[in-house]
Design a protein around this motif. Sequence first.
Motif, PDB file in Angstrom:
ATOM      1  N   PRO A 199       1.064  -0.701   0.102  1.00  0.00           N
ATOM      2  CA  PRO A 199      -0.094  -0.157   0.199  1.00  0.00           C
ATOM      3  C   PRO A 199       0.828   1.356  -0.095  1.00  0.00           C
ATOM      4  N   SER A 200       2.193   1.154   0.916  1.00  0.00           N
ATOM      5  CA  SER A 200       2.945   2.186   0.870  1.00  0.00           C
ATOM      6  C   SER A 200       4.445   2.228   0.589  1.00  0.00           C
ATOM      7  N   PRO A 201       4.649   2.096  -0.905  1.00  0.00           N
ATOM      8  CA  PRO A 201       6.316   1.320  -1.732  1.00  0.00           C
ATOM      9  C   PRO A 201       7.515   2.038  -1.031  1.00  0.00           C
ATOM     10  N   ARG A 202       8.096   1.809  -0.293  1.00  0.00           N
ATOM     11  CA  ARG A 202       9.018   2.228   0.377  1.00  0.00           C
ATOM     12  C   ARG A 202      10.444   1.757  -0.836  1.00  0.00           C
ATOM     13  N   LEU A 203      11.013   2.838  -0.985  1.00  0.00           N
ATOM     14  CA  LEU A 203      11.755   2.935  -2.245  1.00  0.00           C
ATOM     15  C   LEU A 203      13.478   3.954  -2.429  1.00  0.00           C
ATOM     16  N   LEU A 204      14.223   2.773  -3.428  1.00  0.00           N
ATOM     17  CA  LEU A 204      15.613   3.336  -2.988  1.00  0.00           C
ATOM     18  C   LEU A 204      16.379   3.159  -4.326  1.00  0.00           C
ATOM     19  N   VAL A 205      16.616   5.045  -4.053  1.00  0.00           N
ATOM     20  CA  VAL A 205      17.156   4.745  -5.848  1.00  0.00           C
ATOM     21  C   VAL A 205      19.400   4.843  -5.657  1.00  0.00           C
ATOM     22  N   CYS A 206      19.421   4.683  -6.812  1.00  0.00           N
ATOM     23  CA  CYS A 206      20.769   4.269  -6.747  1.00  0.00           C
ATOM     24  C   CYS A 206      21.318   5.552  -7.432  1.00  0.00           C
ATOM     25  N   GLY A 207      22.279   6.088  -7.382  1.00  0.00           N
ATOM     26  CA  GLY A 207      22.635   7.211  -7.922  1.00  0.00           C
ATOM     27  C   GLY A 207      23.943   6.598  -9.219  1.00  0.00           C
ATOM     28  N   LEU A 208      23.663   7.494 -10.309  1.00  0.00           N
ATOM     29  CA  LEU A 208      24.525   7.564 -11.567  1.00  0.00           C
ATOM     30  C   LEU A 208      26.008   7.440 -11.259  1.00  0.00           C
ATOM     31  N   ASN A 209      26.311   7.766 -10.464  1.00  0.00           N
ATOM     32  CA  ASN A 209      28.195   7.897 -10.448  1.00  0.00           C
ATOM     33  C   ASN A 209      28.735   7.132  -9.574  1.00  0.00           C
ATOM     34  N   PRO A 210      29.866   7.108  -9.291  1.00  0.00           N
ATOM     35  CA  PRO A 210      30.814   6.478  -8.007  1.00  0.00           C
ATOM     36  C   PRO A 210      29.954   6.690  -6.648  1.00  0.00           C
ATOM     37  N   HIS A 211      30.027   5.814  -6.102  1.00  0.00           N
ATOM     38  CA  HIS A 211      29.431   7.162  -5.027  1.00  0.00           C
ATOM     39  C   HIS A 211      28.594   8.290  -5.215  1.00  0.00           C
ATOM     40  N   ALA A 212      27.762   7.465  -5.728  1.00  0.00           N
ATOM     41  CA  ALA A 212      26.465   8.643  -6.016  1.00  0.00           C
ATOM     42  C   ALA A 212      26.734   9.841  -6.194  1.00  0.00           C
ATOM     43  N   GLY A 213      28.230  10.234  -6.739  1.00  0.00           N
ATOM     44  CA  GLY A 213      28.447  11.611  -7.107  1.00  0.00           C
ATOM     45  C   GLY A 213      29.533  12.194  -6.583  1.00  0.00           C
ATOM     46  N   GLU A 214      29.616  11.318  -4.835  1.00  0.00           N
ATOM     47  CA  GLU A 214      30.438  12.277  -3.538  1.00  0.00           C
ATOM     48  C   GLU A 214      30.341  13.603  -3.614  1.00  0.00           C
ATOM     49  N   ASP A 215      29.421  14.185  -3.718  1.00  0.00           N
ATOM     50  CA  ASP A 215      29.201  15.897  -3.597  1.00  0.00           C
ATOM     51  C   ASP A 215      29.267  15.921  -4.510  1.00  0.00           C
ATOM     52  N   GLY A 216      29.432  15.681  -5.741  1.00  0.00           N
ATOM     53  CA  GLY A 216      29.827  16.735  -6.904  1.00  0.00           C
ATOM     54  C   GLY A 216      31.213  16.526  -7.830  1.00  0.00           C
ATOM     55  N   HIS A 217      32.117  16.065  -6.859  1.00  0.00           N
ATOM     56  CA  HIS A 217      33.637  15.057  -7.085  1.00  0.00           C
ATOM     57  C   HIS A 217      33.832  14.253  -8.198  1.00  0.00           C
ATOM     58  N   LEU A 218      32.616  13.156  -8.206  1.00  0.00           N
ATOM     59  CA  LEU A 218      32.580  12.356  -9.608  1.00  0.00           C
ATOM     60  C   LEU A 218      31.354  11.736 -10.133  1.00  0.00           C
ATOM     61  N   GLY A 219      31.081  13.780  -9.987  1.00  0.00           N
ATOM     62  CA  GLY A 219      29.711  14.128 -11.211  1.00  0.00           C
ATOM     63  C   GLY A 219      28.805  14.477 -10.898  1.00  0.00           C
ATOM     64  N   ARG A 220      27.683  15.059 -11.567  1.00  0.00           N
ATOM     65  CA  ARG A 220      27.450  16.277 -10.785  1.00  0.00           C
ATOM     66  C   ARG A 220      25.258  15.458 -10.961  1.00  0.00           C
TER      67      ARG A 220
END
Length: 326
Positions: A199-220
């Motif tokens: 009824p109320s799905p809990r979703l998890l989203v992967c980042g695109l870049n390694p380490h989810a971009g690492e605060d912009g250092h590995l992709g924005r």
Amino acid sequence: MTTIKRILITAGEPAGIGPDIILQMAAQAFEAELIVVGDPALLAERALQLNLPITMVTVNLDQARVKHEAGVLRVLPVKLNAPVIAGTLKLENAAYVIETLKIAADACLKHQADAVVTAPVHKGVINDAGIAFSGHTEFFADYCGVPRTLMLFVCDAFKVALATTHLPLSAVPAAMTPLCLTQALTLLNDGLKQWFNIPSPRLLVCGLNPHAGEDGHLGREELDVMVPCLKTLNDAGFRIKGPVSADTAFTSKSLSDVDAVLAMYHDQALPLVKYASFGHAVNVTLGLPFLRTSVDHGTALDVAGRGGADAGSLLAALRLAMRRVD
């Protein structure tokens, strides 16, 4: 009185293991009616080749529904364009494969059937025959006139969907727009509610870049596109965590409090699916007017007609469809 569910099974690439695993499946009894969309002569020939004692019965969709009887295969006939040798692709039969998909989709759209289970097809030979085809998911979306579908893999330990499917890796970043993410997460959220009774799905989203971009250092992309989009959806009532680093998204701890993961591209998810549940995972297309499930493997031309095919994924896809159709 409960209506017997009718599940259509498309026979897939005729030179592949689709006929083999369908014949294996037919040896069991099921509480639904199972109808194969394909060439009965091909199935009969493959049954002889594999020494499987299966009785073929040709049917039409106006007949009364009956539960699947072990050893009997009900077939909605579609004639091949050329004779088949197991393991050998033929361009002439590409149109036959597409026709089986159209017939199955039409039957569901007309409420003559409740779900479609697809055996594997060979994208290469279909395209080589001059028919543009990037996969079942895209084909059914286009044929049914829906703006977007979502590929969801159901494994023993997790469910994972793909924000993009059959794209070159170089094209993925440009495809990761707010619209793409919003559509994917909406389809995932709605699909889990509709087909999996969450009824109320809990979703998890992967980042695109390694380490989810690492605060912009590995992709924005995470900072510029994903974070604002996820915030908007959460403000609207979604329950989404992320973007998180994909290298930890599938750990037991990370999965313990989520119902499904959204991966950004094909090979961010599929190696994990096939490592964790190969031969038992199910591919589900969300966003269609009907339920479509499929195997998690290809045509396996090298083992077709030789008795080495494993029907585990087809059985899992069939059982999931039987459980989920209303």
